[in-house]
Write a protein that holds these residues in place. Structure first.
Motif, PDB file in Angstrom:
ATOM      1  N   ASN A 130       0.805  -1.217   0.000  1.00 11.91           N
ATOM      2  CA  ASN A 130       0.000   0.000   0.000  1.00 11.91           C
ATOM      3  C   ASN A 130       0.843   1.274   0.000  1.00 11.91           C
ATOM      4  OD1 ASN A 130       0.923  -0.626   2.565  1.00 11.91           O
ATOM      5  ND2 ASN A 130      -0.893   0.107   3.610  1.00 11.91           N
ATOM      6  N   TYR A 131       2.104   1.193   0.447  1.00 11.37           N
ATOM      7  CA  TYR A 131       2.932   2.399   0.476  1.00 11.37           C
ATOM      8  C   TYR A 131       3.167   2.972  -0.919  1.00 11.37           C
ATOM      9  CZ  TYR A 131       4.430   3.437   5.226  1.00 11.37           C
ATOM     10  OH  TYR A 131       4.484   3.866   6.525  1.00 11.37           O
ATOM     11  N   ARG A 132       3.115   2.141  -1.932  1.00  8.04           N
ATOM     12  CA  ARG A 132       3.267   2.648  -3.293  1.00  8.04           C
ATOM     13  C   ARG A 132       2.176   3.668  -3.613  1.00  8.04           C
ATOM     14  NH1 ARG A 132       4.674  -2.120  -7.645  1.00  8.04           N
ATOM     15  NH2 ARG A 132       6.501  -3.043  -6.619  1.00  8.04           N
ATOM     16  N   TYR A 133       1.015   3.509  -2.992  1.00  8.43           N
ATOM     17  CA  TYR A 133      -0.152   4.320  -3.340  1.00  8.43           C
ATOM     18  C   TYR A 133      -0.219   5.636  -2.583  1.00  8.43           C
ATOM     19  CZ  TYR A 133      -2.197   0.484  -6.038  1.00  8.43           C
ATOM     20  OH  TYR A 133      -2.437  -0.477  -6.992  1.00  8.43           O
ATOM     21  N   ASN A 134       0.626   5.837  -1.589  1.00  6.26           N
ATOM     22  CA  ASN A 134       0.690   7.111  -0.891  1.00  6.26           C
ATOM     23  C   ASN A 134       0.902   8.232  -1.905  1.00  6.26           C
ATOM     24  OD1 ASN A 134       2.590   9.311   0.210  1.00  6.26           O
ATOM     25  ND2 ASN A 134       1.863   8.382   2.103  1.00  6.26           N
ATOM     26  N   ALA A 135       0.213   9.364  -1.715  1.00  6.04           N
ATOM     27  CA  ALA A 135       0.238  10.444  -2.706  1.00  6.04           C
ATOM     28  C   ALA A 135       1.652  10.962  -2.966  1.00  6.04           C
ATOM     29  CB  ALA A 135      -0.663  11.587  -2.244  1.00  6.04           C
ATOM     30  N   TYR A 136       2.453  11.091  -1.915  1.00  2.00           N
ATOM     31  CA  TYR A 136       3.826  11.571  -2.085  1.00  2.00           C
ATOM     32  C   TYR A 136       4.675  10.547  -2.827  1.00  2.00           C
ATOM     33  CZ  TYR A 136       2.593  15.211   1.250  1.00  2.00           C
ATOM     34  OH  TYR A 136       1.986  16.280   1.874  1.00  2.00           O
ATOM     35  N   ARG A 138       3.639   8.282  -4.979  1.00  2.00           N
ATOM     36  CA  ARG A 138       3.265   8.277  -6.404  1.00  2.00           C
ATOM     37  C   ARG A 138       3.866   9.485  -7.128  1.00  2.00           C
ATOM     38  NH1 ARG A 138      -1.913   9.296  -6.749  1.00  2.00           N
ATOM     39  NH2 ARG A 138      -2.424   9.301  -4.519  1.00  2.00           N
ATOM     40  N   ARG A 139       3.873  10.623  -6.449  1.00  2.00           N
ATOM     41  CA  ARG A 139       4.429  11.824  -7.086  1.00  2.00           C
ATOM     42  C   ARG A 139       5.934  11.682  -7.302  1.00  2.00           C
ATOM     43  NH1 ARG A 139       4.893  14.531 -10.519  1.00  2.00           N
ATOM     44  NH2 ARG A 139       4.914  16.797 -10.662  1.00  2.00           N
ATOM     45  N   ILE A 140       6.636  11.081  -6.363  1.00  2.00           N
ATOM     46  CA  ILE A 140       8.057  10.827  -6.539  1.00  2.00           C
ATOM     47  C   ILE A 140       8.298   9.923  -7.738  1.00  2.00           C
ATOM     48  CG2 ILE A 140      10.046   9.668  -5.497  1.00  2.00           C
ATOM     49  CD1 ILE A 140       8.953  10.714  -2.762  1.00  2.00           C
ATOM     50  N   LYS A 141       7.495   8.878  -7.861  1.00  2.00           N
ATOM     51  CA  LYS A 141       7.606   7.981  -9.018  1.00  2.00           C
ATOM     52  C   LYS A 141       7.408   8.761 -10.315  1.00  2.00           C
ATOM     53  CE  LYS A 141       7.452   3.944 -11.264  1.00  2.00           C
ATOM     54  NZ  LYS A 141       8.645   3.081 -11.428  1.00  2.00           N
ATOM     55  N   GLU A 142       6.433   9.637 -10.336  1.00  2.00           N
ATOM     56  CA  GLU A 142       6.133  10.403 -11.547  1.00  2.00           C
ATOM     57  C   GLU A 142       7.261  11.377 -11.895  1.00  2.00           C
ATOM     58  OE1 GLU A 142       2.450  12.022 -10.270  1.00  2.00           O
ATOM     59  OE2 GLU A 142       1.388  10.102 -10.433  1.00  2.00           O
ATOM     60  N   ILE A 143       7.855  11.994 -10.879  1.00  2.00           N
ATOM     61  CA  ILE A 143       8.974  12.914 -11.128  1.00  2.00           C
ATOM     62  C   ILE A 143      10.146  12.160 -11.763  1.00  2.00           C
ATOM     63  CG2 ILE A 143      10.712  14.367 -10.004  1.00  2.00           C
ATOM     64  CD1 ILE A 143       8.569  15.057  -7.899  1.00  2.00           C
ATOM     65  N   ILE A 144      10.434  10.980 -11.244  1.00  2.00           N
ATOM     66  CA  ILE A 144      11.527  10.173 -11.804  1.00  2.00           C
ATOM     67  C   ILE A 144      11.196   9.747 -13.226  1.00  2.00           C
ATOM     68  CG2 ILE A 144      12.807   8.012 -11.576  1.00  2.00           C
ATOM     69  CD1 ILE A 144      12.457   8.284  -8.536  1.00  2.00           C
ATOM     70  N   MET A 145       9.951   9.300 -13.443  1.00  2.00           N
ATOM     71  CA  MET A 145       9.543   8.874 -14.787  1.00  2.00           C
ATOM     72  C   MET A 145       9.587  10.024 -15.783  1.00  2.00           C
ATOM     73  SD  MET A 145       6.359   6.299 -14.029  1.00  2.00           S
ATOM     74  CE  MET A 145       6.055   6.117 -15.780  1.00  2.00           C
ATOM     75  N   ASP A 146       9.319  11.236 -15.320  1.00  2.00           N
ATOM     76  CA  ASP A 146       9.366  12.414 -16.193  1.00  2.00           C
ATOM     77  C   ASP A 146      10.794  12.799 -16.572  1.00  2.00           C
ATOM     78  OD1 ASP A 146       6.636  12.595 -16.188  1.00  2.00           O
ATOM     79  OD2 ASP A 146       6.530  14.157 -14.652  1.00  2.00           O
ATOM     80  N   GLU A 366      -7.865  11.094   1.026  1.00  2.00           N
ATOM     81  CA  GLU A 366      -8.389  10.665   2.314  1.00  2.00           C
ATOM     82  C   GLU A 366      -8.057   9.188   2.532  1.00  2.00           C
ATOM     83  OE1 GLU A 366      -9.911  12.527   4.597  1.00  2.00           O
ATOM     84  OE2 GLU A 366      -9.645  14.323   3.349  1.00  2.00           O
ATOM     85  N   GLY A 367      -7.957   8.821   3.786  1.00  2.00           N
ATOM     86  CA  GLY A 367      -7.770   7.415   4.104  1.00  2.00           C
ATOM     87  C   GLY A 367      -6.429   7.125   4.734  1.00  2.00           C
ATOM     88  N   THR A 368      -6.287   5.894   5.227  1.00  2.00           N
ATOM     89  CA  THR A 368      -5.088   5.486   5.948  1.00  2.00           C
ATOM     90  C   THR A 368      -3.895   5.331   5.022  1.00  2.00           C
ATOM     91  OG1 THR A 368      -5.943   3.232   5.765  1.00  2.00           O
ATOM     92  CG2 THR A 368      -6.297   4.361   7.849  1.00  2.00           C
ATOM     93  N   HIS A 369      -2.709   5.348   5.646  1.00  2.00           N
ATOM     94  CA  HIS A 369      -1.436   5.262   4.931  1.00  2.00           C
ATOM     95  C   HIS A 369      -1.337   6.327   3.846  1.00  2.00           C
ATOM     96  CE1 HIS A 369      -1.457   1.189   6.789  1.00  2.00           C
ATOM     97  NE2 HIS A 369      -0.184   1.487   6.956  1.00  2.00           N
ATOM     98  N   GLY A 370      -1.600   7.565   4.261  1.00  2.00           N
ATOM     99  CA  GLY A 370      -1.459   8.685   3.345  1.00  2.00           C
ATOM    100  C   GLY A 370      -2.417   8.642   2.179  1.00  2.00           C
ATOM    101  N   GLY A 371      -3.608   8.079   2.395  1.00  2.00           N
ATOM    102  CA  GLY A 371      -4.580   7.953   1.317  1.00  2.00           C
ATOM    103  C   GLY A 371      -4.290   6.805   0.379  1.00  2.00           C
ATOM    104  N   GLY A 372      -3.291   5.988   0.724  1.00  2.00           N
ATOM    105  CA  GLY A 372      -2.915   4.891  -0.157  1.00  2.00           C
ATOM    106  C   GLY A 372      -3.869   3.712  -0.115  1.00  2.00           C
ATOM    107  N   ASP A 373      -4.380   3.385   1.085  1.00  2.00           N
ATOM    108  CA  ASP A 373      -5.230   2.199   1.210  1.00  2.00           C
ATOM    109  C   ASP A 373      -6.475   2.251   0.323  1.00  2.00           C
ATOM    110  OD1 ASP A 373      -3.460   1.032   2.904  1.00  2.00           O
ATOM    111  OD2 ASP A 373      -4.621   1.354   4.734  1.00  2.00           O
ATOM    112  N   PRO A 374      -7.233   3.362   0.300  1.00  2.00           N
ATOM    113  CA  PRO A 374      -8.423   3.379  -0.564  1.00  2.00           C
ATOM    114  C   PRO A 374      -8.105   3.191  -2.039  1.00  2.00           C
ATOM    115  CG  PRO A 374      -8.540   5.136   1.062  1.00  2.00           C
ATOM    116  CD  PRO A 374      -7.161   4.577   1.146  1.00  2.00           C
TER     117      PRO A 374
END
Length: 437
Positions: A130-136, A138-146, A366-374
């Motif tokens: 679920n940590y992959r889904y945390n908003a921060y 995901r944004r880090i992944k996107e910055i690297i991919m960009d 919203e949601g647990t683990h930085g919004g990642g779980d939902p």
């Protein structure tokens, strides 16, 4: 329609999987069976969710019977870590799909067995990272991919676990390596998977140090050399700084445990059979490490410098990712309510190699683990989000390499030698592409 059976009725099973299926995803998902070693856990689950009252229950030796009677096509594994492998392999033998909590299994050998079993099966395994889904994250992944950091050259990741959360691992089954793989597997696989996923590389070799600094019989804050104490009945509560930091003389100790239904004020009469989450953090049987530092070499040239400490004043992490075009920095405080001082809001700072710093504010869900779980639940129970431009659900290969790296950290700390990850997995370098991500 997913016909789901749950193996292991833990608190995580109920909050992360059972409740959302019953309340949000019931149109395409149905729970048809429960399995656990403790009948009391299944009874408590049905009390909490009356709609499951007529669902059949099975013990740990009735997996085959459960599948035959329920006609399940999906198995969710949320039992104790060391039992995951048994349920996963049985599910794959029956060509069923598996969703398993992390870590997928507890040893590299078992991870290799699961990967090979999946190749023979019509079913597949999804690891709920679920940590992959945390908003921060995901944004880090996107910055690297960009391409903003260019080719990633090194990663610095320092993880901090506070005295409340950190001590919890030493009060229960996690403190037994045979049950959890040790904390370099049970906990650090979260972090290793994040790095592996962010940089899209596989770990090749690790060298690490580890130590038991805070807990166990030689812990410097141990009130006395006594063994087999429990927080709920201990006569030395006032002399235990770990107890008094999170409790007081009139309230029972607060406990954290993903494997019980709720924190209870009656620790002397636990809800579950033969299970207490308040064993003494200074017991003599404790021998797993509470401190690690590690250096990792990756197959495409990146390096990782990693550390984790399980007894600190606050919880969170510091991250830096360096590349040929720039650098990313961020710091997170996981549990602000437990931090005894003001803390800044998390941002991601981007430093181009030549140019001005950019501060990135992330939209949080919203949601647990930085919004990642939902978001993870949506992918698991509705299907993968078709608008996302990159893969995020983890499979057996991701699960296996995170576990092998965690085991490598422990083995290196014991042998004082570098450990090759593919040797732990018994994989030749030219075979890595044959396994599912």
């Amino acid at each position: 329609m997913k016909r789901i059976v749950i193996c292991g009725i833990s608190n995580r099973a109920m909050g992360m999987f059972i409740e959302p299926v019953l309340t949000s995803y019931y149109e395409h998902n149905q729970i048809v069976g429960l399995l656990d070693v403790d009948n009391r856990r299944m009874s408590l689950c049905k009390e909490k969710y009356p709609s499951l009252m007529d669902i059949p229950c099975f013990n740990e030796n009735q997996f085959k019977q459960m599948i035959q009677e329920t006609q399940a096509n999906t198995v969710i594994v949320t039992s104790r870590d060391d039992t995951h492998v048994n349920y996963i392999l049985q599910a794959l033998e029956n060509d069923l799909n598996v969703i398993t909590e992390k870590p997928m299994v507890t040893t590299a050998a078992d991870a290799k067995t699961v990967m090979e079993a999946e190749q023979r099966s019509l079913g597949n395994v999804t690891v709920a990272f679920n940590y992959r889904y945390n908003a921060y994250h995901r944004r880090i992944k996107e910055i690297i991919m960009d391409g903003k950091v260019g080719r990633v050259t090194s990663v610095d990741l320092n993880w901090y676990i506070d005295t409340y959360h950190g001590a919890s691992y030493f009060k229960r089954w996690n403190r037994v390596r045979e049950h959890s793989g040790g904390l370099s597997v049970h906990k650090s696989t979260h972090h290793f998977d994040l790095v592996n996923w962010w940089i899209d590389q596989l770990p090749e070799q690790v060298f690490a140090y580890g130590a038991l600094n805070y807990f166990g019989k030689d812990g410097e804050l141990n009130p006395s050399p006594k063994n087999n104490r429990f927080c709920g009945t201990c006569q030395e509560q006032l002399d235990c700084q770990y107890y008094m930091r999170w409790s007081n003389r009139t309230n029972n100790v607060r406990i954290k445990d993903d494997h019980i239904q709720s924190t209870t004020n009656s620790l002397t009469k636990p809800d579950y059979t033969n299970y207490r989450p308040d064993a003494c953090i200074f017991d003599h049987e404790i021998e797993i490490e509470d401190t690690y530092v590690a250096t990792v070499k990756y197959d495409k040239g990146s390096f990782l410098s990693y550390s984790i400490n399980f007894s600190l004043p606050y919880e969170g992490y510091r991250l830096a990712i360096n590349g040929t075009k720039g650098r990313i920095e961020t710091m997170e405080f996981h549990e602000p309510s437990r931090v005894p001082f003001p803390i800044p809001e998390q941002t991601i700072d981007y430093y181009p190699l030549f140019g001005s710093k950019e501060v990135i504010h992330v939209v949080k869900g919203e949601g647990t683990h930085g919004g990642g779980d939902p978001l993870l639940q949506e992918d698991l129970f509705l299907g993968v989000d078709p608008t996302r431009s990159y893969d995020i659900l983890a499979g057996t290969k991701a699960g296996a390499y995170s576990i092998a790296l965690g085991e490598g950290v422990w083995r290196s700390s014991k042998t004082n030698l570098p450990i090759r990850i593919n040797e732990l997995l018994n994989i030749k370098n030219d075979q890595t592409h044959t396994f599912q991500t």
